[in-house]
Design an enzyme around this catalytic site. Structure first.
Site, PDB file in Angstrom:
ATOM      1  N   GLU A  29      19.924  10.870  22.132  1.00 16.31           N
ATOM      2  CA  GLU A  29      18.504  10.828  22.035  1.00 16.31           C
ATOM      3  C   GLU A  29      18.014   9.305  22.510  1.00 16.31           C
ATOM      4  O   GLU A  29      16.728   9.252  22.211  1.00 16.31           O
ATOM      5  CB  GLU A  29      18.130  11.152  20.575  1.00 16.31           C
ATOM      6  CG  GLU A  29      18.293  12.749  20.331  1.00 16.31           C
ATOM      7  CD  GLU A  29      18.330  13.069  18.948  1.00 16.31           C
ATOM      8  OE1 GLU A  29      17.945  12.233  18.156  1.00 16.31           O
ATOM      9  OE2 GLU A  29      18.072  14.237  18.556  1.00 16.31           O
ATOM     10  N   LYS A  75      23.606   7.400  21.986  1.00 13.90           N
ATOM     11  CA  LYS A  75      23.605   7.416  20.548  1.00 13.90           C
ATOM     12  C   LYS A  75      24.657   8.219  20.004  1.00 13.90           C
ATOM     13  O   LYS A  75      25.186   7.634  18.895  1.00 13.90           O
ATOM     14  CB  LYS A  75      22.226   7.918  20.042  1.00 13.90           C
ATOM     15  CG  LYS A  75      21.928   8.304  18.485  1.00 13.90           C
ATOM     16  CD  LYS A  75      20.531   9.231  18.567  1.00 13.90           C
ATOM     17  CE  LYS A  75      20.452   9.363  17.011  1.00 13.90           C
ATOM     18  NZ  LYS A  75      19.234  10.194  16.708  1.00 13.90           N
ATOM     19  N   GLN A  76      25.135   9.189  20.674  1.00 20.35           N
ATOM     20  CA  GLN A  76      26.113  10.112  20.241  1.00 20.35           C
ATOM     21  C   GLN A  76      26.609  10.722  21.594  1.00 20.35           C
ATOM     22  O   GLN A  76      25.792  10.529  22.841  1.00 20.35           O
ATOM     23  CB  GLN A  76      25.641  10.941  19.257  1.00 20.35           C
ATOM     24  CG  GLN A  76      24.600  11.962  19.854  1.00 20.35           C
ATOM     25  CD  GLN A  76      23.779  12.648  18.733  1.00 20.35           C
ATOM     26  OE1 GLN A  76      22.728  12.111  18.284  1.00 20.35           O
ATOM     27  NE2 GLN A  76      24.204  13.583  18.239  1.00 20.35           N
ATOM     28  N   TRP A 116      20.293  21.718  15.542  1.00 18.05           N
ATOM     29  CA  TRP A 116      21.845  22.325  16.035  1.00 18.05           C
ATOM     30  C   TRP A 116      22.942  21.889  15.541  1.00 18.05           C
ATOM     31  O   TRP A 116      24.105  22.596  15.284  1.00 18.05           O
ATOM     32  CB  TRP A 116      21.649  21.697  17.716  1.00 18.05           C
ATOM     33  CG  TRP A 116      22.206  20.376  17.800  1.00 18.05           C
ATOM     34  CD1 TRP A 116      21.602  19.211  16.940  1.00 18.05           C
ATOM     35  CD2 TRP A 116      22.955  19.719  18.512  1.00 18.05           C
ATOM     36  NE1 TRP A 116      22.024  17.974  17.345  1.00 18.05           N
ATOM     37  CE2 TRP A 116      23.101  18.219  18.337  1.00 18.05           C
ATOM     38  CE3 TRP A 116      24.070  20.053  19.677  1.00 18.05           C
ATOM     39  CZ2 TRP A 116      23.783  17.490  19.286  1.00 18.05           C
ATOM     40  CZ3 TRP A 116      24.606  19.280  20.339  1.00 18.05           C
ATOM     41  CH2 TRP A 116      24.757  18.037  19.847  1.00 18.05           C
ATOM     42  N   ASP A 117      22.591  21.081  14.646  1.00 17.63           N
ATOM     43  CA  ASP A 117      23.664  20.603  13.400  1.00 17.63           C
ATOM     44  C   ASP A 117      24.445  21.891  12.865  1.00 17.63           C
ATOM     45  O   ASP A 117      25.389  21.913  12.579  1.00 17.63           O
ATOM     46  CB  ASP A 117      23.260  19.795  12.401  1.00 17.63           C
ATOM     47  CG  ASP A 117      22.439  18.747  12.750  1.00 17.63           C
ATOM     48  OD1 ASP A 117      21.583  18.578  13.828  1.00 17.63           O
ATOM     49  OD2 ASP A 117      22.547  17.482  12.084  1.00 17.63           O
TER      50      ASP A 117
END
Lengths: 756, 756
Positions: free
Chosen positions: A476, A589-590, A336-337
């Site tokens: 994640e 994580k993000q 998806w980056d």
């Protein structure tokens, strides 16, 4: 400020600099390896050349290295490992797309200066070149040796899993020049690489007096004795060409490669370099961001844009991997980056490449359909990690933060990639107004992902709602979660957009509409049912509460806040934390909820953004390079400008200061896309409204004098220049924009709007 | 004093130490390369495996390197090039024939100690092994990787002329273990090399937990993940085996190699190493020279003897090249170095090898006969440089001292090799009394060289004498000279010895005598005519004059004496000298007249020796490592003891202090033989009389307490021990020796003779 310079040679920094100094043209990539060092992760990659062989999963193949070059003085090789190095400097010239090197060696009290210039041509994607200027400070002779190294392999950083993906079919003398033909083990891709060197004294006279060809273990080498005089330079030009069986028929491959080499010779090195540099310069006209008053930010942002551009494919069958074409991190896979992080940069500055990125997904629809089929779903399920065919290639096993083997679930559970692609599609259409693209490709993908989501929904009878259980969201750390808000929200959005475009194409292109219905087996009834289902998708959000729970049960997890940061300003693991049980804490994580608010900003209020930013930012470990840029944008949206600038710097410097510690394995392409977003969405405060119009809400850091960049909107460029006092637009077309809540009409030419 | 130690790692010293640390067993040689460095001239040689391919001449082939081994900590390779090296020590254990290494590396703040022990088995010539003891100072895991590198080539020191002499026929997984099968390009020799590694924790438990095999460019690699605990050592044993198609039929080659590897495993690493070490120790009983009071000389002489022994072939089809099996200097070719310089050592200490060296010449007689035929001569003309077939393989072109291309004439003109071989044959017979050898092989060679010389003589009618024009004597500065005294004297001697042995074999073995006459086409008349011709060979020596002119006209050349010496104590080129016109001066490269007096000492008086030594020593540049030892012996004979000791040290230290500057390319085997001669013929003053008896005339340097060594005479060992006061003999047989001019009867057991 167009250069990144390395001024000191420390072998432990080689691998990071190789990434930083990678040259690529979207087709071919050559890592910035040092010819004269053994400490090198030699990397030659061609976009789209994947293979599996003994590797865990299909991966981007490290091809033979055509850059090998040696110079001998008194029969001693010049070596960064063990020669006496008196001068050293390496510079990436981003303005022209060149890598310049300078070495002064001393061997047996003989000094020799070697300067080189390397490029991978954007004018002819199959060409690359290196020019050496060798200036001996003695009379005598030297030997130069040019090789193609077919002992390269994938896995330099993971030696137990080294794999050479190719066998050597042929390796021969072109008299002069050398060529290697290799074939990948599984997919049978053939790749031919040829090089040729010329050598001249400064007066133009041929300097290559005595040639020898040899093969050493199938690696071809040509070497020459050169008679040298003190302070009289020799210019060696290395011409290179490369083709694969994805480019031409196998039977013509060698001929084509040799022919390209000969055309390159005919065109001359100088001319090729010149045209290449002009193309790069011209591209800067469209993609550059100018920041006055902040040199670090200026070089940093250019560095990111330059490398994004280097990855941009002219080929609609390839996309950009998470680490670009710059290394083997994530095995060259596309995440998806690309759609969520890198895509906006291309969309607004170089839209032809944005289109190719979407076409890559279109071209991998067959694989995505197979994924859905194999998993018991309908439509197309895009893979979490994608290689050449669109099949799921996420490894099943990896290592956790302690080095223990751990099952990787993202390939099984991280479904949001499907709506991420849908977001990019709709974004593309809104900005470019490229209806034809939507008719030809876009709507089909929206319908197929819609179909997938419909089949993925689970009906909860008790609650009369649709749920999506056992997923992984953007964060994640938490696996097998139910009703992740990012996933559910975008699934809903995807379904509604699918219906919207189903109706749109019915009007726009009745023929294509009929074809699609037949192809995809759709009925109006079925598609219309998606609206009801979408509306019934459970979004775990309580009325009146602004703070959104990332997924069902998240707030019940152990609440740990971050209290310590490392020397890079990134969070340290809280003390005593069991790293195998991250999923039992609220550490993430993000961004996940915050990510949703950035992907669909028009759907959330300022207050909602602020509350969620403040909550989640304290719990975000930034264990992904995708994280800081997003917090930078959201920080600017909600007024946390200090942290926003800090996150912005982390983002633009992720590779230049290697703050994630893994730049050796490739460029952080998503972070680079995030850097562009930080500037344009963050500092310039640009946002695309639901109706497709643009609004700006700029804020510049204290020391920034000005910020300017160009965007392409509806096929026309608009230059945006921002100072503390005003924002100026230079446009070729008329449009309406909103600045700080007020609407302005932008005319052709320059329009200025006062900010204070 | 049994060890040579390297205590500091400086990459510029690697190549010299590789030679110094070479391990060989007369069949297989492995240069002492560092596994963990890229600065290496990797060398694997098998005696007798020669090939030409694109090289200028047939050369000893550098075979695939089975020693490649890597250790990864945190996936970083341990590297002498760029890792943090905390401890380093490498030791050649000459007593046991082992190379011991110790490295302590630090990678990412993790320390790891690696100790290794390498040997090339003298018990089973086809086996070699390395044991690694790896002691991590951390908990975690490491990766070890064992490879066979089939990218080796000849010409590391001459990169423009690099040649890989083999192609890879097969390269595969033995599951576990790896094997490579290669084939030389021209001669089609097949060579199989296999290795296997085992790994155990200190408690004996298997440590190799996870295996991966791969091929990278046909180079097989097996690697393993190993879980390690702090301070708990892992023992890795690498077993290796090698066979060539000269050893076994091609169709059985791989099977035999694998079978040998398995037998080695069964025998265990420890036992093989133990038996090997015992054989080496036992050999020292016969070959050792003990010098008390001079550590430098002690280690130095042992170093020379050890490496000579390492080259000693069990195979009568190979001999010892000028640089041993230790490198590629002189391309593995055999020169007079073997018969004149090395041979006495083997003859007196390990006569079974001396016999093999002579058998090599016998086995190359067909080639020598072809040389004679091609050059228009009769009999057998041994080549100046000899490889596998006895054909002349001297390169035609080389470089002079200034690097200019220059025609090499030695292969055309340096005929004295033929009588040098004859000298060794007669010497062998005199000392061993091995009549059977002379009957079977020796006489045939004497007759064939005799026949050659007879045909090479040119009759000068005017002077009624035979001359030999246009030759090169031992001193190669002077080419195309007429009537070189060394050449003429030994040609005469060779002819007379041929006649003598013709008559000897007639008595000794009438059947063989008849066969030889038939085979060689000889008649009594012809052979008898050699006596008259020999007597008429012109020896340019005026009656009454003791100083002998090296060749006709030598004394008329420009007379230059040496006046300056370099830091190694070796002569510097006189200032202003034109190095392309050395032949126009009286400067000589190495002894020539003096050499003759050492080869046939019984033919010259003390006075003659003294006069010629004094004259020529001043004009000798020692541009051959063969030179200092000879001046050392002659210096001792004529009383120039100070210089003699100095020359002796230059000789024993030629490699240890690299005083010729080219030890990188191999061991100076002739110098080593000269070192033995310096001790035994020089300091012990041993001389073989014409009647075959021995005399001793010892002189020890001031600081030497004692000197002792063993010689084999007529098949029995005699131990000789010398102090300033006395000389003692321990003998298993009775014999008469002369000491300082007086004859003594030596009984069984120990006999002492007072010297003062």
């Amino acid at each position: 400020m167009w250069t990144v310079r390395r001024e000191k040679y420390l072998p432990e920094e080689n691998l990071v600099y190789e990434t930083i100094f990678t040259l690529a043209n979207g087709y071919l990539s050559l890592r910035g390896t040092e010819e004269f060092s053994s400490r090198a992760m030699r990397g030659t990659y061609v976009a789209g050349i994947f293979d599996k062989h003994h590797a865990q999963v299909t991966e981007l193949v490290n091809l033979p290295d055509p850059l090998r070059f040696a110079i001998y003085v008194d029969n001693e090789p010049l070596s960064l490992d063990y020669s006496n190095l008196k001068k050293y400097e390496r510079t990436l010239d981003m303005e022209n797309g060149l890598l310049n090197s300078l070495y002064e060696f001393e061997v047996n009290e003989k000094t020799i200066l070697v300067e080189s210039q390397r490029f991978v041509s954007r004018a002819n994607l199959h060409r690359f070149g290196v020019r050496y200027k060798i200036t001996p400070k003695f009379n005598g002779k030297i030997v130069v040796e040019s090789c193609i190294d077919a002992n390269t392999y994938n896995g330099y950083l993971d030696p137990i899993n080294k794999v050479q993906h190719y066998e050597i079919l042929d390796s021969k003398d072109l008299e002069p020049g050398i060529i290697v033909l290799v074939k990948t083990h599984d997919k049978g891709h053939n790749i031919a690489i040829a090089t040729y060197i010329s050598g001249k004294y400064e007066d133009g006279e041929n300097a290559l007096k005595f040639r020898k060809f040899r093969k050493i273990g199938d690696n071809p080498q040509e070497s020459y004795t050169i008679f040298v005089k003190e302070n009289q330079s020799i210019i060696i030009e290395k011409f290179g060409s490369i083709y694969t069986s994805l480019d031409v028929e196998i039977e013509n491959l060698v001929e084509r490669t040799v022919c390209e080499l000969e055309s390159f010779l005919k065109d001359t090195f100088d001319k090729e370099l010149d045209i290449h540099a002009k193309i790069v310069q011209k591209t800067w006209d469209d993609m550059d961001i100018v920041i006055e008053g902040d040199e670090t930010a200026q070089v940093g942002i250019r560095f990111n844009l330059f490398h994004l551009y280097q990855c941009a494919p002219d080929n609609p069958k390839v996309s950009i991997g998470a680490r670009g074409l710059h290394g083997e991190g994530y095995k060259g896979h596309v995440f998806w980056d690309t759609e969520i992080f890198m895509f906006p940069f291309f969309l607004y500055t170089l839209p032809e490449y944005a289109k190719n990125l979407l076409l890559y997904r279109y071209n991998t629809l067959p694989g995505a359909r197979r994924n859905a089929q194999m998993n018991g779903f309908k439509g197309a399920q895009f893979p979490w990690e994608s290689a050449d065919e669109g099949l799921e290639v996420t490894p099943k096993w990896g290592e956790d933060y302690l080095g223990n083997p751990v099952r990787i679930w993202t390939g099984d559970e991280e479904f949001h990639i499907n709506s991420d692609i849908a977001v990019a599609l709709v974004h593309y259409h809104t900005v470019t107004k490229d209806d034809q693209f939507m008719v030809d490709y876009g709507v089909e993908m929206l319908l197929e992902t819609g179909k997938f989501w419909e089949s993925r929904l689970e009906y909860n009878e008790k609650e009369d709602r649709y749920e999506i259980k056992r997923v992984i969201g953007p964060d994640e750390f938490h696996e097998h979660v139910d009703n992740n808000v990012y996933t559910n929200y975008l699934a809903k959005w995807n379904l509604l957009k699918a219906v919207e475009y189903y109706n749109w194409i019915r009007e726009k292109s009745p023929v294509k509409f009929e074809k699609l219905k037949t192809l995809l087996g759709l009925t109006d009834e079925e598609v219309n049912s998606w609206v009801e289902k979408a509306e019934k998708i459970y979004i775990p959000r309580k009325p009146g509460e602004k703070l959104i729970e990332q997924f069902e049960g998240y707030f019940k997890l152990e609440d740990i806040e971050i209290t310590e940061w490392d020397e890079n300003g990134l969070p340290k693991w809280p003390k005593g934390l069991d790293l195998t049980k991250l999923g039992e804490t609220q550490l993430i994580k993000q961004p996940d909820v915050v990510m949703l608010m950035l992907v669909l900003p028009e759907e959330f209020t300022f207050e909602e953004m602020k509350v969620n930013y403040e909550y989640y930012e304290k719990r975000t470990m930034h264990k992904s390079s995708l994280s800081p840029s997003m917090y930078s944008i959201m920080g600017l949206k909600v007024g946390d400008t200090h942290n926003a600038y800090r996150y912005f710097l982390k983002t633009v410097l992720v590779d230049l200061e290697d703050n994630q510690g893994n730049t050796n394995n490739g460029f952080h392409a998503a972070s680079a896309g995030g850097a562009w977003q930080s500037v344009v969405y963050g500092f310039a405060g640009m946002e695309l409204e639901k109706d497709g119009s643009l609004k700006f809400n700029p804020w510049l850091p204290e020391h920034w004098k000005s910020l300017s960049f160009k965007i392409h909107y509806a096929g026309k460029p608009i230059k945006v220049s921002i100072t503390k006092e005003k924002i100026a637009f230079e446009s070729e077309t008329e449009l309406e924009v909103e600045v700080k809540g007020r609407k302005y009409k932008i005319n052709c030419g320059k329009t200025e709007v006062q900010l204070v």
